[in-house]
Design an enzyme around this catalytic site. Structure first.
Site: not given
Ligand SMILES: Cc1ncc(COP(=O)(O)O)c(C=O)c1O
Length: 427
Positions: A140, A218, A221, A244, A384
């Site tokens: 992401h 990260d 998910q 999430k 993203c």
């Molecule tokens: C794998 C992953 N990392 C990071 C993010 C970013 O999350 P946040 O906007 O809550 O910081 C997302 C959100 O879609 C994601 O799916």
């Protein structure tokens, strides 16, 4: 206030079959209709819906216990302090990062801020000219751009692990990259928000740490969808995001190894993160407060505490079994649509509850728009993850993603809507 998260979850959970959770009644928004049609929410990878236990916990905190933390001596302030600490302990325990173990749990604004914290505070102190940061093609933007900025600023190189045709990473390529001897940090996702791929995070972490590099995962998910034990995974940093995970927006989590966090300079500076301030300097507060500048997300932490209590009461093995069965059903049904291609691993067992797809002759935005007319919420776009889209050779996909509250009937509703959408396009 209605019952606690534990009471609510146990009262409405599950009868016998581990793969058949029935918790819809816990989520008030799911009773909504859109234009007279039942809401079919298949966008949990974007943000999850909230159980009443979370909504009530936040409301109750604001109604009866609201005060700032770490500064008041009066009883109300002590209640707020206790609520904030209790939430941190619950979140740390849920992730396997509690007690006197090697990890400290820091609250941030979201996972994006948690990753930026490491990129700024650890990265600026530890990455220099000639060093490399290794990430993957499936990240992401939140786990790409902070490293791009760090590497540009420090004259370091940013390299990527490739994604193969099955949506997976190569452990051989990871070893080759580590053998080059210049990698200081490897940052990678636990579960891809586009491909759904579940990466072998413990195996990757072991290889990375054996090579003397730092591992950041990260977990945005992963944490809400399967049993995650940060200690067993063994990474140096594990980051995730509250919204999430059935919690409120405005709160993220960073579990980090204490010895690394102790050595790191602060990220954001100001109130609460200091031990003392003089006219010409300051000293830093102890962990985790050194990394929580300003008034923290107190009500949000209380909400996230209720969310992990709720998930914990359901049992994360059951959550995963439910979502894996739904994902298998989703993949089977999607295969019925002519011209539809799903990206990522072929089998539900290798995936989180995410299916990104294209349909020949239809733009993903048209797909999402047309199914929304039937009350079905899915996402379309680059998610993203523009570098991954480039690697996949497509500018965008449609994406359906499931949560603990979804049912096979909702997957069937998506299918009906997709078939109807093809007809609108004369396909
Ligand atoms: C794998 C992953 N990392 C990071 C993010 C970013 O999350 P946040 O906007 O809550 O910081 C997302 C959100 O879609 C994601 O799916």
């Amino acid at each position: 206030m209605t019952g606690t998260a534990t009471e609510t979850a146990t009262a409405t959970a599950i009868h016998g079959d581990a793969a058949a959770l029935d918790v819809r009644g816990d989520f008030p928004i799911l009773a909504r209709e859109l234009d007279g049609r039942p809401l079919v929410y298949l966008d949990s990878a974007s943000t999850a819906q909230k159980p009443a236990a979370v909504i009530d916990a936040v409301a109750e905190h604001l109604r009866a216990h609201n005060a700032n933390v770490h500064r008041g001596v009066y009883a109300l302030a002590q209640e707020a302090d206790a609520a904030y600490s209790k939430a941190r302990a619950a979140v740390a325990a849920f992730a396997g990062a509690g007690g006197a173990g090697p990890f400290t749990t820091i609250f941030t604004k979201n996972v994006t801020e948690a990753i930026n914290l490491v990129a700024y505070a650890w990265g600026r102190a530890n990455v220099g000219a000639g060093d490399a940061v290794l990430i993957t093609q499936m990240e992401h933007h939140a786990n790409i751009v902070p490293w791009q900025q760090l590497c540009k600023e420090r004259g370091a190189r940013l390299r990527y692990l490739r994604v193969d045709e099955h949506g997976q990473l190569s452990m051989e390529q990871l070893d080759e990259e580590l053998a080059r001897g210049d990698v200081r940090l490897v940052a990678f996702t636990h579960v891809s928000n586009v491909l759904g791929t579940i990466n072998p995070v413990a195996e990757m972490t072991a290889r990375i740490r054996a090579a003397g590099a730092v591992a950041l995962v990260d977990g945005a998910q992963a944490m809400p969808h399967m049993a995650v034990n940060v200690r067993a995974i063994g990474a140096d940093f594990y980051a995730w995001t509250g919204h999430k995970a059935l919690g409120p927006t405005g709160i993220g989590v960073l579990h980090g190894r204490r010895e690394l966090l102790e050595e790191m300079p602060p990220f954001l500076t100001g109130g609460d993160m200091i031990a003392s301030v003089d006219f010409d300097g300051a000293t830093w507060n102890e962990l985790p407060y050194k990394f929580e500048a300003g008034t923290p997300p107190i009500a949000e932490a209380v909400g996230l505490g209720a969310a992990v209590e709720y998930l914990g009461a359901l049992g994360m093995e059951r959550v995963r079994a439910h979502e894996e069965a739904l994902t298998a059903h989703l993949l089977t049904r999607l295969a019925e649509v002519p011209g539809l291609r799903v990206v990522g691993p072929a089998h539900a067992v290798d995936r989180g509850g995410i299916a990104s797809f294209t349909i020949d002759g239809m733009h993903p935005h048209d797909i999402a728009e047309l199914v929304s007319r039937a009350g079905v919420c899915i996402r379309a776009g680059h998610h993203c993850a523009q570098p991954l889209m480039r690697a996949l050779g497509t500018p965008a996909t449609a994406r359906a993603s499931v949560g603990v509250y979804n049912t096979p009937a909702e997957v069937d509703a998506l299918l009906d809507a997709l078939l109807a959408a093809r007809e609108v396009f004369g396909l």
